[in-house]
Enzyme design. Structure first.
Site, PDB file in Angstrom:
ATOM      1  N   ALA A  63       8.274 -48.372 -57.240  1.00 22.39           N
ATOM      2  CA  ALA A  63       9.417 -47.965 -58.052  1.00 22.39           C
ATOM      3  C   ALA A  63      10.053 -46.724 -57.438  1.00 22.39           C
ATOM      4  O   ALA A  63       9.505 -45.631 -57.527  1.00 22.39           O
ATOM      5  CB  ALA A  63       8.968 -47.684 -59.484  1.00 22.39           C
ATOM      6  N   GLU A  64      11.198 -46.913 -56.814  1.00 20.02           N
ATOM      7  CA  GLU A  64      11.809 -45.829 -56.056  1.00 20.02           C
ATOM      8  C   GLU A  64      12.287 -44.697 -56.953  1.00 20.02           C
ATOM      9  O   GLU A  64      12.213 -43.520 -56.592  1.00 20.02           O
ATOM     10  CB  GLU A  64      12.965 -46.372 -55.215  1.00 20.02           C
ATOM     11  CG  GLU A  64      12.525 -47.353 -54.112  1.00 20.02           C
ATOM     12  CD  GLU A  64      12.166 -48.743 -54.619  1.00 20.02           C
ATOM     13  OE1 GLU A  64      12.443 -49.047 -55.803  1.00 20.02           O
ATOM     14  OE2 GLU A  64      11.605 -49.540 -53.843  1.00 20.02           O
ATOM     15  N   ASP A  88      16.675 -48.562 -46.181  1.00 18.13           N
ATOM     16  CA  ASP A  88      17.918 -47.978 -46.695  1.00 18.13           C
ATOM     17  C   ASP A  88      18.337 -48.512 -48.060  1.00 18.13           C
ATOM     18  O   ASP A  88      18.528 -47.764 -49.020  1.00 18.13           O
ATOM     19  CB  ASP A  88      19.048 -48.212 -45.677  1.00 18.13           C
ATOM     20  CG  ASP A  88      18.834 -49.487 -44.865  1.00 18.13           C
ATOM     21  OD1 ASP A  88      18.739 -50.569 -45.473  1.00 18.13           O
ATOM     22  OD2 ASP A  88      18.736 -49.394 -43.622  1.00 18.13           O
ATOM     23  N   PHE A  90      16.725 -50.105 -50.252  1.00 18.48           N
ATOM     24  CA  PHE A  90      15.739 -50.021 -51.333  1.00 18.48           C
ATOM     25  C   PHE A  90      15.647 -48.617 -51.905  1.00 18.48           C
ATOM     26  O   PHE A  90      14.826 -48.339 -52.773  1.00 18.48           O
ATOM     27  CB  PHE A  90      14.378 -50.544 -50.867  1.00 18.48           C
ATOM     28  CG  PHE A  90      14.453 -51.955 -50.345  1.00 18.48           C
ATOM     29  CD1 PHE A  90      15.364 -52.856 -50.898  1.00 18.48           C
ATOM     30  CD2 PHE A  90      13.656 -52.386 -49.307  1.00 18.48           C
ATOM     31  CE1 PHE A  90      15.467 -54.148 -50.410  1.00 18.48           C
ATOM     32  CE2 PHE A  90      13.757 -53.681 -48.818  1.00 18.48           C
ATOM     33  CZ  PHE A  90      14.664 -54.565 -49.369  1.00 18.48           C
ATOM     34  N   HIS A 133      18.378 -54.727 -45.475  1.00 17.79           N
ATOM     35  CA  HIS A 133      17.471 -54.028 -44.562  1.00 17.79           C
ATOM     36  C   HIS A 133      18.234 -53.289 -43.461  1.00 17.79           C
ATOM     37  O   HIS A 133      17.611 -52.812 -42.522  1.00 17.79           O
ATOM     38  CB  HIS A 133      16.493 -55.013 -43.913  1.00 17.79           C
ATOM     39  CG  HIS A 133      15.503 -55.608 -44.869  1.00 17.79           C
ATOM     40  ND1 HIS A 133      15.836 -56.585 -45.761  1.00 17.79           N
ATOM     41  CD2 HIS A 133      14.188 -55.347 -45.081  1.00 17.79           C
ATOM     42  CE1 HIS A 133      14.762 -56.920 -46.474  1.00 17.79           C
ATOM     43  NE2 HIS A 133      13.757 -56.177 -46.087  1.00 17.79           N
TER      44      HIS A 133
HETATM   45  C1  LIG Z   1      13.670 -52.257 -54.560  1.00 18.01           C
HETATM   46  C2  LIG Z   1      12.781 -52.694 -53.444  1.00 18.01           C
HETATM   47  N1  LIG Z   1      11.888 -51.838 -52.942  1.00 18.01           N
HETATM   48  C3  LIG Z   1      11.115 -52.196 -51.891  1.00 18.01           C
HETATM   49  C4  LIG Z   1      11.218 -53.438 -51.339  1.00 18.01           C
HETATM   50  C5  LIG Z   1      10.386 -53.812 -50.114  1.00 18.01           C
HETATM   51  N2  LIG Z   1       9.424 -54.854 -50.456  1.00 18.01           N
HETATM   52  C6  LIG Z   1       9.693 -56.158 -50.233  1.00 18.01           C
HETATM   53  S1  LIG Z   1       8.520 -57.146 -50.839  1.00 18.01           S
HETATM   54  C7  LIG Z   1       7.603 -55.867 -51.398  1.00 18.01           C
HETATM   55  C8  LIG Z   1       6.351 -56.133 -52.142  1.00 18.01           C
HETATM   56  C9  LIG Z   1       6.593 -56.897 -53.390  1.00 18.01           C
HETATM   57  O1  LIG Z   1       5.408 -57.273 -53.995  1.00 18.01           O
HETATM   58  P1  LIG Z   1       5.371 -58.270 -55.230  1.00 18.01           P
HETATM   59  O2  LIG Z   1       6.426 -57.924 -56.218  1.00 18.01           O
HETATM   60  O3  LIG Z   1       3.977 -58.289 -55.720  1.00 18.01           O
HETATM   61  O4  LIG Z   1       5.766 -59.668 -54.628  1.00 18.01           O
HETATM   62  P2  LIG Z   1       5.038 -60.534 -53.492  1.00 18.01           P
HETATM   63  O5  LIG Z   1       5.610 -60.099 -52.184  1.00 18.01           O
HETATM   64  O6  LIG Z   1       3.573 -60.289 -53.594  1.00 18.01           O
HETATM   65  O7  LIG Z   1       5.405 -61.938 -53.781  1.00 18.01           O
HETATM   66  C10 LIG Z   1       8.221 -54.662 -51.080  1.00 18.01           C
HETATM   67  C11 LIG Z   1       7.680 -53.327 -51.378  1.00 18.01           C
HETATM   68  C12 LIG Z   1      12.171 -54.309 -51.905  1.00 18.01           C
HETATM   69  N3  LIG Z   1      12.352 -55.563 -51.431  1.00 18.01           N
HETATM   70  N4  LIG Z   1      12.934 -53.917 -52.949  1.00 18.01           N
END
Ligand SMILES: Cc1ncc(C[n+]2csc(CCOP(=O)(O)OP(=O)(O)O)c2C)c(N)n1
Ligand SMILES: [Mg+2]
Lengths: 329, 360
Positions: A63-64, A88, A90, A133
């Site tokens: 959670a940013e 960026d 995110f 990205h």
């Molecule tokens: C707002 C935001 N922050 C960070 C990311 C980078 N990111 C992409 S997937 C991910 C993990 C997500 O985990 P989860 O919700 O458990 O889904 P899963 O990949 O396990 O299906 C992150 C941190 C993003 N896509 N969006």
């Protein structure tokens, strides 16, 4: 003091900067998403949890807004947090915290509460990344009074500027050009480089000035190289810091050549390049032989990988702009 | 605790109907339904593994695979009517394809041709969303609009365990509850958000417990048990459709592979942790059950495998096709009508290209 040399990539230089800052000052803490055992998706925090322990470098819930908001509170209470936004785009969930609190706390409290914190953002394109990205988000931050905005273009500068950002009394948005993470150079330690707010001349030249920062500096340097083969000597200014802006160095450079092109990867409209062009024009009008030109990304959402090369300002586009600087007079 | 608030709490353990040995208990869905699911699962697994292979061949940038999570993927779409909406994340390509989207179009994002490669209105599948949890308020909006317009639509809003930490997750649940919007929030808890384990996302007894704070009933289900998923998700959809408001379902599953091919899972988890999950594989389990029932004959298996191969071939052929990107597309879809500035920028690109092809 012993001087050492090390050939480091920008990613390694950033890692070293964090390591050295954490070793020197126990108040420096690093946190964010995947920055702990994984070492960050770009490995900028590689090994920090192992070396300094879980209290100094740790993963947070995803959670940013929470990450930046918690950093505000920790900075209020004696620490120097460094947080990583994974990419960026995110960082946008944290926009409220950044704009309403990080940027304004000092002002609201008449300087009583300072926020010595750094928001690190892997930023901009050129890596074939998919949507969200590759954003060039500097204008949002630069347009927000109270934030210092820094973008290194070389490994040595990445080290020096990150150390300076961590030591700064004000919050710093630290933009790390992703496409330069793997660029390498020989760095001399201790690194001697000017601080935040100082631009440097990366290449001397007498015919025109290219003004760039972060990801567009290598493009400007390459353009200058090509121009030199064609008999035109282009000077290259690397801003290093967008806020504070080094009017003095930039204007002195432009006055000496009388011609200027600003190169940024971000969209042109209402962007940082527009600000630079306006400042230079206001201050150097009588020295200018031609209007200041901008070579920027188009005013479109960052395109998918297969169309990316059209969006990125390349050498040809920069040289086309240089050609336009009214040489015939 | 009042009976009313107890109603909002999930079961003490995830609902299971068919155990890893293929033994069933409870009111299991009928054989025909489950046999259909097994066919979809077989294709789903094949597509996941084909997409993974295509990354190694350089046809896709990355692929966030749902390998091991196929039962969640198939069930999420199988319980919906054609008019219902699905809101997928980047990991939910299979769910989108079961809802009708051509997987070649669904993977346009990762092939790099265009962001969203399909028409969201065609199969009522929203563009897959990468910024985590940000699609959930949209799902609530679609559901609320459907209610205001008198449509019977239910919305399936998908999310990962990591995504539940984002503010938008909480705002979406609250909005849905206040407006009693017909949304099923479906969390695939695969225990990881890239490298970060579930314990770093929540201190709650389960993610399904997050419902009660918003007045939403939460339930948890074994995410590798097709029968339990169809039952729990099917009930949730039926309740939402009947006007009982939003529902929250947490499926307990596991991310069998790295986050994407770009990730190195050995940096943060042991192989020993992954191994037990192989035995809980959703496909093996359903196959054992249906074999025991005597409905899964070798002929049917052959048919499923052939169908999966057809799907894989289609995916390969589609993704091996090199589309020459049209630079006009850069400017065509920013606004309904391109601005004068965009037209200028398009002209600049056209001019550059004409000079490039000009004989030197
Ligand atoms: C707002 C935001 N922050 C960070 C990311 C980078 N990111 C992409 S997937 C991910 C993990 C997500 O985990 P989860 O919700 O458990 O889904 P899963 O990949 O396990 O299906 C992150 C941190 C993003 N896509 N969006
Ligand atoms: Mg997860």
């Amino acid at each position: 003091m012993t001087v050492t040399h090390d050939k480091l990539s920008m990613a390694q230089a950033l890692n070293q900067a964090l390591r050295d800052a954490m070793a020197e000052d126990p108040a420096v803490v690093m946190f964010g998403e995947d920055v702990g055992p994984l070492g960050g998706v770009f490995r900028i925090t590689d090994g920090l949890t192992a070396e300094f322990g879980e209290n100094r470098c740790f993963d947070t819930p995803l959670a940013e807004s929470g990450i930046v908001g918690m950093a505000v509170g920790m900075a209020m209470n004696g620490m120097r947090p460094v947080v990583e936004m994974q990419f960026d785009a995110f960082a946008y969930p944290a926009f409220e915290q950044i704009v309403s609190h990080v940027a304004k706390m000092h002002n609201r409290t008449r300087g009583r509460v300072r926020l010595p914190m750094v928001i690190r953002v892997p930023y901009a394109g050129g890596i074939g990344g998919v949507e969200h990205h590759c954003d060039s988000s500097e204008a949002y931050y630069a347009h927000t009074p109270g934030l210092q905005v820094v973008a290194p273009a070389t490994p040595a500068d990445a080290y020096a500027l990150l150390r300076a950002a961590i030591e700064a009394p004000d919050p710093v948005v630290f933009l790390e050009p992703k496409k330069l993470y793997w660029s390498k150079e020989e760095i001399e330690f201790p690194v001697r480089a000017p601080g935040i707010g100082t631009a440097v001349i990366r290449r001397a030249g007498t015919d025109a000035t290219l003004i760039a920062y972060g990801p567009s500096v290598p493009v400007a340097l390459e353009a200058a190289e090509v121009a030199a083969q064609e008999g035109r000597e282009l000077q290259v200014v690397d801003l290093r810091s967008i806020v504070p802006f080094d009017d003095e160095t930039v204007c002195a450079a432009v006055r000496a050549t009388g011609r200027a092109v600003v190169v940024t990867e971000s969209a042109g409209f209402a962007g940082v390049a527009a600000e630079i062009a306006a400042r230079v024009t206001e201050r150097c009008f009588s020295s200018l032989a031609a209007p200041v030109r901008r070579v920027t990304g188009f005013d479109i959402p960052y395109p998918p990988p297969k169309l990316e090369h059209f969006q990125l300002p390349g050498v040809d586009r920069v040289l086309d702009a240089v050609d336009d600087l009214q040489w015939e007079q | 605790m009042t009976p009313d608030s107890r109603r909002l709490l999930p079961s003490d353990a995830p609902v299971t109907m068919i155990d890893p040995q293929g033994e069933a208990r409870g009111d299991v869905p009928d054989d025909a339904t489950l046999l259909h699911s097994l066919g979809l699962l077989t294709t789903a697994r094949r597509l996941n593994d084909q997409a993974y292979a295509l990354v190694r061949q350089g046809r896709l940038a990355v692929y966030p695979s749902s390998h091991g999570q196929e039962a969640c993927q198939v069930a999420a779409a199988q319980v919906l009517d054609a008019g219902d909406w699905l809101f997928p994340t980047y990991r939910d390509t299979i769910a989108a394809s079961v809802k009708g989207v051509d997987p070649v179009e669904a993977l346009s994002l990762l092939k790099g041709d265009w962001h969203c490669g399909y028409d969201p209105y065609e199969h009522h599948v929203a563009p897959h969303t990468t910024p985590l949890a940000t699609q959930l308020p949209h799902a609530v909006g679609v559901a609320h609009a459907a209610r205001l317009r008198g449509e019977p639509t239910v919305v399936m809003a998908m999310c990962g365990d990591g995504g539940t930490s984002e503010g938008d997750f909480h705002e979406a649940l609250n909005f849905a509850a206040v407006f009693q919007a017909p949304v099923v929030f479906f969390i695939q808890n695969n225990e990881y958000a890239i490298s970060v384990p579930l314990a770093r996302q929540t201190h709650a007894p389960s993610l399904a417990h997050k419902g009660i704070g918003y007045g939403i009933p939460g339930e948890r289900v074994d995410g590798n048990d097709m029968a339990a998923l169809l039952t729990v998700l099917g009930d949730a959809v039926a309740r939402a459709r009947a006007g009982e408001g939003p529902q929250l379902v947490e499926a307990h599953t596991y991310r069998m592979q790295a986050h994407t091919n770009a990730d190195d899972a050995t940096r943060y988890r042991d192989d020993a942790e992954v191994r037990p999950w192989v035995e809980r594989d959703p496909i093996t389990r359903l196959r054992a059950y249906l074999t025991g029932r005597g409905v899964l004959t070798p002929a049917v298996e052959t048919e499923f495998t052939a169908e999966a191969e057809r799907a894989a071939t289609h995916l390969r052929d589609g993704l091996n096709q090199d589309i020459t990107p049209d630079p006009d597309d850069l400017f065509a879809y920013v606004f309904a009508t391109p601005t004068p500035q965009l037209r200028e920028q398009a002209a600049l690109v056209a001019d550059e290209l004409s000079r490039e092809v000009a004989p030197s």
